[in-house]
Structures are given as C-alpha cells and as structure tokens.
Design a protein around this motif. Structure first.
Motif, short mmCIF file in Angstrom:
data_model
loop_
_atom_site.label_atom_id
_atom_site.label_comp_id
_atom_site.label_asym_id
_atom_site.label_seq_id
_atom_site.Cartn_x
_atom_site.Cartn_y
_atom_site.Cartn_z
N MET A 1 0.68 -1.07 -0.16
CA MET A 1 0.01 -0.11 0.07
C MET A 1 0.93 1.24 -0.02
SD MET A 1 -3.13 -0.82 -0.14
CE MET A 1 -4.12 -2.31 0.20
N ALA A 2 0.61 2.17 -0.66
CA ALA A 2 1.06 3.67 -0.66
C ALA A 2 1.13 4.03 0.58
CB ALA A 2 0.57 4.43 -1.88
N THR A 3 2.14 4.94 0.94
CA THR A 3 2.42 5.46 2.29
C THR A 3 1.96 7.13 2.11
OG1 THR A 3 4.84 5.62 1.94
CG2 THR A 3 3.98 3.79 3.09
N ARG A 4 1.79 7.55 3.11
CA ARG A 4 1.49 9.08 3.27
C ARG A 4 2.83 9.71 3.24
NH1 ARG A 4 -2.86 11.64 5.39
NH2 ARG A 4 -2.61 13.79 6.05
N ALA A 5 2.64 10.81 2.33
CA ALA A 5 3.79 11.59 2.16
C ALA A 5 4.37 12.31 3.46
CB ALA A 5 3.40 12.67 1.14
N LYS A 6 5.65 12.29 3.50
CA LYS A 6 6.26 13.06 4.75
C LYS A 6 6.17 14.48 4.80
CE LYS A 6 9.11 8.91 5.45
NZ LYS A 6 10.57 8.49 5.82
N HIS A 79 -0.46 22.92 -0.78
CA HIS A 79 -0.17 21.89 0.29
C HIS A 79 -0.55 22.62 1.76
CE1 HIS A 79 2.22 18.46 -1.04
NE2 HIS A 79 2.53 19.14 -2.03
N TYR A 80 -1.21 23.60 1.50
CA TYR A 80 -1.64 24.32 2.73
C TYR A 80 -3.08 23.69 2.87
CZ TYR A 80 -4.36 27.73 5.70
OH TYR A 80 -5.21 28.32 6.48
N HIS A 81 -3.72 23.38 1.89
CA HIS A 81 -5.20 23.05 1.77
C HIS A 81 -5.15 21.54 2.08
CE1 HIS A 81 -7.33 26.76 1.35
NE2 HIS A 81 -6.68 27.02 0.51
N PHE A 82 -4.01 20.87 1.33
CA PHE A 82 -4.11 19.51 1.03
C PHE A 82 -2.71 18.80 1.51
CE2 PHE A 82 -7.54 20.86 -1.63
CZ PHE A 82 -8.66 20.14 -1.25
N GLN A 83 -2.44 18.11 2.52
CA GLN A 83 -1.14 17.80 2.91
C GLN A 83 -0.44 16.81 1.70
OE1 GLN A 83 -0.73 16.20 6.89
NE2 GLN A 83 1.41 15.37 6.36
N ASP A 84 -0.93 16.23 1.00
CA ASP A 84 -0.48 15.36 -0.02
C ASP A 84 -1.59 14.76 -0.99
OD1 ASP A 84 -1.88 13.19 1.39
OD2 ASP A 84 -0.44 12.60 2.25
N ARG A 85 -1.04 14.35 -2.08
CA ARG A 85 -2.16 13.79 -3.08
C ARG A 85 -3.01 12.96 -2.53
NH1 ARG A 85 0.24 9.85 -7.65
NH2 ARG A 85 0.32 7.79 -6.38
N THR A 86 -3.05 12.21 -1.48
CA THR A 86 -4.07 11.27 -0.87
C THR A 86 -5.27 12.15 -0.22
OG1 THR A 86 -2.61 9.44 -0.39
CG2 THR A 86 -4.78 9.62 0.93
N ASP A 87 -4.95 13.25 0.37
CA ASP A 87 -5.95 14.36 0.85
C ASP A 87 -6.81 14.87 -0.24
OD1 ASP A 87 -5.27 14.11 3.34
OD2 ASP A 87 -4.10 16.03 3.61
N HIS A 141 -10.63 3.65 -8.26
CA HIS A 141 -10.39 2.26 -7.92
C HIS A 141 -8.92 1.84 -7.89
CE1 HIS A 141 -14.33 0.56 -7.06
NE2 HIS A 141 -14.77 1.33 -8.14
N TRP A 142 -8.32 2.28 -9.02
CA TRP A 142 -6.72 2.03 -8.87
C TRP A 142 -6.06 2.60 -7.81
CZ3 TRP A 142 -1.97 4.24 -8.64
CH2 TRP A 142 -0.88 3.53 -9.16
N PHE A 143 -6.28 3.96 -7.44
CA PHE A 143 -5.52 4.41 -6.20
C PHE A 143 -5.95 3.84 -4.83
CE2 PHE A 143 -4.85 8.21 -8.76
CZ PHE A 143 -3.32 8.55 -8.48
N ALA A 144 -7.45 3.11 -4.97
CA ALA A 144 -7.85 2.45 -3.64
C ALA A 144 -7.05 1.31 -3.36
CB ALA A 144 -9.20 2.08 -3.68
N LEU A 145 -6.62 0.58 -4.61
CA LEU A 145 -5.80 -0.70 -4.48
C LEU A 145 -4.19 -0.42 -3.97
CD1 LEU A 145 -6.80 -2.26 -7.83
CD2 LEU A 145 -7.41 -3.06 -5.59
N ASN A 146 -3.73 0.81 -3.93
CA ASN A 146 -2.32 1.27 -3.60
C ASN A 146 -2.35 2.16 -2.33
OD1 ASN A 146 -0.65 0.01 -6.13
ND2 ASN A 146 -2.56 0.73 -6.97
N ASP A 147 -3.39 2.70 -1.88
CA ASP A 147 -3.58 3.59 -0.82
C ASP A 147 -4.51 3.15 0.21
OD1 ASP A 147 -4.12 6.12 0.72
OD2 ASP A 147 -2.53 6.99 -0.58
N GLU A 148 -3.94 2.83 1.51
CA GLU A 148 -5.10 2.63 2.45
C GLU A 148 -6.13 3.52 2.91
OE1 GLU A 148 -7.29 -0.09 4.27
OE2 GLU A 148 -5.36 -0.65 3.44
N ARG A 149 -5.57 4.67 2.69
CA ARG A 149 -6.50 5.85 3.13
C ARG A 149 -7.78 6.13 2.12
NH1 ARG A 149 -3.88 11.06 3.83
NH2 ARG A 149 -6.24 11.73 4.13
N VAL A 150 -7.24 5.97 0.66
CA VAL A 150 -8.21 5.98 -0.33
C VAL A 150 -9.33 4.90 -0.24
CG1 VAL A 150 -8.56 6.19 -2.78
CG2 VAL A 150 -6.56 7.53 -1.89
#
Length: 232
Positions: A1-6, A79-87, A141-150
């Motif tokens: 699974m993709a991890t959250r950006a740091k 990045h002020y509004h969304f921490q990373d692309r998952t947001d 759906h593709w992102f959901a397969l690779n990112d747990e938050r999505v």
C-alpha cells in the motif's frame, strides 16, 4: 500500500491568513470573512483541477504540483489545503457523492410505496453513466488498491451506496410485516447494479432497465420472511 507523504503543512500564506479583529467580529455574528471565502474558493478550484487530471490523464500526471498548476494555484497553497495527493483524492471522493449517491438516497427516501420507490431507483440505475464519471471512478479504484486511506474512503462511499438498496427493501419489509430481512436483498441488487454498469461500459445494447426491473421485482415477489418454528 502507498504510504502517506512526509511533507508537512506550511504556515498559512498571507492571502489566507487569519482575519483581523473586525472581520473576526463579523464572522462571530454570523457573517463570513473574505479570507475564509477566498480559502473555500481556492480549495474548490484545487478539487476541480484534481478531478480533471484524474479523469483526463488518469494516474501518470496526478501530482500535487500538476493539480496546483492546472488550478492556477501556487504549489505551497495546494499543500496548505491538502497535505498530500491522498488528501486531494479523498476530497474528490467526497465531492462526487452528489452525483451518484445522493440522488439514489433521495429516490429511496421520497414518499411512496415499495413499487413506486423501486421505479425511481431503477430509473436512476439505468441512466448511462457519463464517460467522465466512469473514468474518474476507474482512477479512484486504482488508487484504492495502492493507498489504504483512499481505499477506506471509497469503501465507506460504496457502503453508503449499497445501504440505499437495503433501505429500499426495508420499505417492502415494513409493508409486509413478516420479518423479511432487507439486507441480503439490497446487497444482491447493489452487486447486480455494479456488475451491470461494467457490462454497459462494454456493450451499450444491454437492456439495463429490463434487467434491473426483472431482478428487483423477482426478488420482491420471491422473498420470504423467517419461517415459524416447527414449519417445513
């Protein structure tokens, strides 16, 4: 699974800094500061840009930098509004709810008996899904397969969507009063509707309305409540 950006959220830029004392007073009295309104507009532009990228370019170009550029917003402001692309993706999932879940909820909740509500639901289900929304769902759906938050966010939306069908059959259960369990019936129709949408995307000749009407009314006619103890 993709991890959250740091990366961390930078301080708010001056354009969207906290309102001054006078503005704060107006906000407290029920108004809305101009900086707050501007922030909401910026956020909406970023979500719209994210939708466009996910729809038109899919996965390859979906980065916060490209979203910011398309939305004509600075990367720092993004990045002020969304921490990373998952947001951003989670925000898009919430943004499209009125386009596919809310109408179904309204169709089930509006007045009428089971047959009338079922007709409204079938009419909604058999409308061809727009190409843009179909592509957007595929990307999500593709992102959901690779990112747990999505995955968690999209799963919650589909759970809400399936709940509409359970609520529909709850109307039938209430009308009959025989202890009918609406869950398996609703889940069966939800699964069929999801599969039918996939079939329609490849074969437009499928008579979706006939299929769904046959399924819903056959399930309603054949459903039985729990058997009384001792009865065969």
């Amino acid at each position: 699974m993709a991890t959250r950006a740091k990366d961390t959220r930078p301080p708010a830029p001056p354009a969207e800094s906290a309102p001054d004392t006078a503005e704060a007073g107006r906000t407290a009295r029920g108004g809305r500061s101009r900086s707050s309104a501007k922030g909401e507009q910026t956020r909406a532009r970023l979500i719209a840009a994210a939708r466009t990228l996910l729809t038109e370019d899919g996965l390859a170009r979906f980065t916060t930098r490209n979203v910011a550029a398309l939305g004509e917003v600075s990367h720092g402001m993004c990045h002020y509004h969304f921490q990373d692309r998952t947001d951003l993706i989670v925000a898009v999932i919430e943004d499209i709810r009125p386009e596919w879940i809310t109408p179904l909820e309204e169709a089930v909740q509006a007045p009428g008996d089971f047959a009338r509500r079922a007709d409204r639901v079938i009419e909604l289900l058999t409308r061809p899904e727009g190409v843009d929304l179909s592509r957007l769902h595929s990307s999500l759906h593709w992102f959901a397969l690779n990112d747990e938050r999505v995955r968690s966010s999209l799963e919650a939306e589909y759970r809400r969507w399936r709940g509409c069908f359970v609520d529909l059959f709850q109307v039938l259960a209430d009308e009959r009063g025989d202890g009918l369990d609406p869950v398996p019936l609703g889940e069966a129709v939800a699964a069929a509707a999801d599969g039918l949408a996939a079939v329609q995307s490849l074969d437009a000749q499928v008579d979706a309305e006939s299929v769904m009407r046959t399924l819903v009314h056959a399930l309603a006619a054949g459903a039985r409540g729990p058997r009384a103890p001792g009865r065969a």
